[in-house]
Write a protein that holds these residues in place. Structure first.
Motif, PDB file in Angstrom:
ATOM      1  N   ARG A   1     -60.290  62.885 -15.826  1.00 30.18           N
ATOM      2  CA  ARG A   1     -58.921  63.318 -16.089  1.00 30.18           C
ATOM      3  C   ARG A   1     -58.866  64.810 -16.399  1.00 30.18           C
ATOM      4  N   ASP A   2     -59.815  65.297 -17.185  1.00 30.04           N
ATOM      5  CA  ASP A   2     -59.841  66.730 -17.490  1.00 30.04           C
ATOM      6  C   ASP A   2     -60.015  67.560 -16.220  1.00 30.04           C
ATOM      7  N   ALA A   3     -60.874  67.093 -15.305  1.00 29.15           N
ATOM      8  CA  ALA A   3     -61.089  67.823 -14.054  1.00 29.15           C
ATOM      9  C   ALA A   3     -59.821  67.837 -13.207  1.00 29.15           C
ATOM     10  N   THR A   4     -59.130  66.707 -13.164  1.00 23.45           N
ATOM     11  CA  THR A   4     -57.886  66.612 -12.398  1.00 23.45           C
ATOM     12  C   THR A   4     -56.830  67.554 -12.967  1.00 23.45           C
ATOM     13  N   GLU A   5     -56.701  67.588 -14.284  1.00 20.12           N
ATOM     14  CA  GLU A   5     -55.683  68.440 -14.899  1.00 20.12           C
ATOM     15  C   GLU A   5     -56.035  69.918 -14.734  1.00 20.12           C
ATOM     16  N   ALA A   6     -57.317  70.245 -14.767  1.00 18.96           N
ATOM     17  CA  ALA A   6     -57.717  71.637 -14.528  1.00 18.96           C
ATOM     18  C   ALA A   6     -57.327  72.076 -13.122  1.00 18.96           C
ATOM     19  N   ALA A   7     -57.459  71.149 -12.155  1.00 19.69           N
ATOM     20  CA  ALA A   7     -57.058  71.463 -10.782  1.00 19.69           C
ATOM     21  C   ALA A   7     -55.545  71.654 -10.679  1.00 19.69           C
ATOM     22  N   TYR A   8     -54.779  70.838 -11.406  1.00 17.19           N
ATOM     23  CA  TYR A   8     -53.323  71.017 -11.436  1.00 17.19           C
ATOM     24  C   TYR A   8     -52.963  72.406 -11.960  1.00 17.19           C
ATOM     25  N   ILE A   9     -53.589  72.806 -13.067  1.00 15.65           N
ATOM     26  CA  ILE A   9     -53.283  74.103 -13.668  1.00 15.65           C
ATOM     27  C   ILE A   9     -53.590  75.236 -12.696  1.00 15.65           C
ATOM     28  N   GLU A  10     -54.693  75.112 -11.982  1.00 20.97           N
ATOM     29  CA  GLU A  10     -55.050  76.145 -11.011  1.00 20.97           C
ATOM     30  C   GLU A  10     -54.004  76.235  -9.905  1.00 20.97           C
ATOM     31  N   ARG A  11     -53.494  75.101  -9.460  1.00 24.18           N
ATOM     32  CA  ARG A  11     -52.459  75.108  -8.422  1.00 24.18           C
ATOM     33  C   ARG A  11     -51.167  75.735  -8.946  1.00 24.18           C
ATOM     34  N   TYR A  12     -50.810  75.461 -10.218  1.00 24.73           N
ATOM     35  CA  TYR A  12     -49.634  76.107 -10.804  1.00 24.73           C
ATOM     36  C   TYR A  12     -49.817  77.620 -10.819  1.00 24.73           C
ATOM     37  N   ARG A  13     -50.977  78.076 -11.187  1.00 26.82           N
ATOM     38  CA  ARG A  13     -51.244  79.514 -11.250  1.00 26.82           C
ATOM     39  C   ARG A  13     -51.212  80.173  -9.879  1.00 26.82           C
ATOM     40  N   ASN A  14     -51.440  79.349  -8.872  1.00 29.75           N
ATOM     41  CA  ASN A  14     -51.399  79.866  -7.501  1.00 29.75           C
ATOM     42  C   ASN A  14     -50.010  79.769  -6.881  1.00 29.75           C
ATOM     43  N   GLY A  15     -49.007  79.363  -7.667  1.00 31.77           N
ATOM     44  CA  GLY A  15     -47.635  79.418  -7.202  1.00 31.77           C
ATOM     45  C   GLY A  15     -46.973  78.105  -6.865  1.00 31.77           C
ATOM     46  N   GLU A  16     -47.695  76.990  -6.888  1.00 31.85           N
ATOM     47  CA  GLU A  16     -47.074  75.702  -6.568  1.00 31.85           C
ATOM     48  C   GLU A  16     -46.241  75.207  -7.751  1.00 31.85           C
ATOM     49  N   THR A  17     -45.277  74.348  -7.455  1.00 29.05           N
ATOM     50  CA  THR A  17     -44.389  73.798  -8.479  1.00 29.05           C
ATOM     51  C   THR A  17     -44.857  72.405  -8.895  1.00 29.05           C
ATOM     52  N   PRO A  18     -44.373  71.896 -10.046  1.00 27.23           N
ATOM     53  CA  PRO A  18     -44.702  70.525 -10.430  1.00 27.23           C
ATOM     54  C   PRO A  18     -44.301  69.496  -9.370  1.00 27.23           C
ATOM     55  N   ILE A  19     -43.201  69.728  -8.663  1.00 32.11           N
ATOM     56  CA  ILE A  19     -42.797  68.791  -7.605  1.00 32.11           C
ATOM     57  C   ILE A  19     -43.863  68.738  -6.518  1.00 32.11           C
ATOM     58  N   GLN A  20     -44.414  69.882  -6.170  1.00 31.78           N
ATOM     59  CA  GLN A  20     -45.459  69.906  -5.143  1.00 31.78           C
ATOM     60  C   GLN A  20     -46.766  69.306  -5.654  1.00 31.78           C
ATOM     61  N   VAL A  21     -47.169  69.714  -6.835  1.00 32.89           N
ATOM     62  CA  VAL A  21     -48.460  69.278  -7.371  1.00 32.89           C
ATOM     63  C   VAL A  21     -48.473  67.774  -7.622  1.00 32.89           C
ATOM     64  N   SER A  22     -47.368  67.245  -8.105  1.00 31.48           N
ATOM     65  CA  SER A  22     -47.303  65.815  -8.451  1.00 31.48           C
ATOM     66  C   SER A  22     -46.730  64.956  -7.334  1.00 31.48           C
ATOM     67  N   ASN A  23     -46.495  65.566  -6.154  1.00 34.86           N
ATOM     68  CA  ASN A  23     -45.979  64.816  -4.997  1.00 34.86           C
ATOM     69  C   ASN A  23     -44.702  64.049  -5.337  1.00 34.86           C
ATOM     70  N   LEU A  24     -43.734  64.745  -5.918  1.00 29.38           N
ATOM     71  CA  LEU A  24     -42.509  64.095  -6.388  1.00 29.38           C
ATOM     72  C   LEU A  24     -41.366  64.116  -5.388  1.00 29.38           C
ATOM     73  N   ALA A  25     -41.485  64.856  -4.309  1.00 28.84           N
ATOM     74  CA  ALA A  25     -40.342  65.046  -3.400  1.00 28.84           C
ATOM     75  C   ALA A  25     -39.799  63.726  -2.883  1.00 28.84           C
ATOM     76  N   ALA A  26     -40.664  62.867  -2.371  1.00 25.04           N
ATOM     77  CA  ALA A  26     -40.209  61.591  -1.802  1.00 25.04           C
ATOM     78  C   ALA A  26     -39.607  60.693  -2.876  1.00 25.04           C
ATOM     79  N   ILE A  27     -40.219  60.669  -4.047  1.00 21.78           N
ATOM     80  CA  ILE A  27     -39.716  59.839  -5.141  1.00 21.78           C
ATOM     81  C   ILE A  27     -38.323  60.299  -5.558  1.00 21.78           C
ATOM     82  N   LEU A  28     -38.167  61.599  -5.718  1.00 18.36           N
ATOM     83  CA  LEU A  28     -36.869  62.140  -6.135  1.00 18.36           C
ATOM     84  C   LEU A  28     -35.785  61.894  -5.087  1.00 18.36           C
ATOM     85  N   GLU A  29     -36.150  62.013  -3.809  1.00 19.42           N
ATOM     86  CA  GLU A  29     -35.199  61.738  -2.741  1.00 19.42           C
ATOM     87  C   GLU A  29     -34.758  60.291  -2.747  1.00 19.42           C
ATOM     88  N   THR A  30     -35.718  59.382  -2.951  1.00 17.32           N
ATOM     89  CA  THR A  30     -35.402  57.944  -3.002  1.00 17.32           C
ATOM     90  C   THR A  30     -34.435  57.643  -4.146  1.00 17.32           C
TER      91      THR A  30
END
Length: 223
Positions: A187-216
């Protein structure tokens, strides 16, 4: 007559130390969102943390005689789990905290009350409690030691591993410690990867794959 059990099975100390490197929240989430004690049990100081084997004791409300017995028999590295009926009485203070330090006890967690909090903080002994209260206690009623207890919304068995930090306290079954370590590391490794993606400009919607869920669910956004 009350029989006191002092011999309990404990997890390997190396495994306990390894589990203790993870936060209580991480362990709770990693082991399937279980084991969290009720949130009202908090440390006296946010920098207090511990990880050790549960040494359980039941105290009659507003009585601390069995707590003193437990301190006398707990082993180095144990965590005292003190079930005392959610009563705001000062069953534990700086004198007993010094006794715990002298015996190598890792921490005390109680649903009762403590006092002498400044002295305990200065001593550096981790204490997590439901109440802070100056009222004293008596030494009258015997109770069980190292029996399973319902405590903070969880069943705790003697020898379970308990981790506490500024966010709260979590319990891990003794035979599940290796799984909890592996799952927490992942879990720590997964969250570290999330943080790195945020720092590289991605949004929580992108990182957590929320687009389809939110659309539904019918979420629309004006841009």
């Amino acid at each position: 007559m009350v029989h006191v059990t002092t011999k309990i099975d404990r997890a390997d100390p190396t495994r306990i130390d390894e589990l203790g490197t993870f936060s209580a929240a991480t362990i709770h989430e990693a082991q399937g969102r279980k084991g969290a004690l009720e949130s009202g049990i908090k440390p006296l100081d946010r920098d207090m943390s511990f990880c050790g084997s549960a040494f359980t004791v039941v105290c009659h409300p507003r009585d601390n005689v069995m707590l003193q017995v437990a301190i006398s028999y707990a082993q180095r590295g144990d965590v005292l789990i003190v079930a005392s009926g959610d009563q705001p009485a000062g069953q534990f203070g700086d004198v007993l905290a010094n006794a715990c330090v002298a015996r190598g006890i890792s921490a005390l967690v109680t649903d009762g009350g403590v006092r002498d909090t400044r002295e305990i903080r200065e001593l550096g002994f981790p204490v997590f409690s439901k109440h802070v209260c100056i009222e004293g206690t008596v030494k009258e009623t015997l109770g069980p030691i190292n029996q399973p207890v319902v405590f903070g919304g969880q069943v705790i068995y003697p020898g379970d591993v308990v981790k506490g930090d500024c966010d709260g306290v979590v319990v891990v079954r003794r035979d599940e410690v290796p799984f909890a370590i592996a799952a927490s590391r992942e879990r720590d490794a997964t969250e570290a990867a999330y943080i790195e993606r945020y720092r590289n400009g991605e949004t929580p919607i992108q990182v957590s794959n929320l687009a389809a869920i939110l659309e539904t669910k019918g979420l629309t956004v004006d841009q």
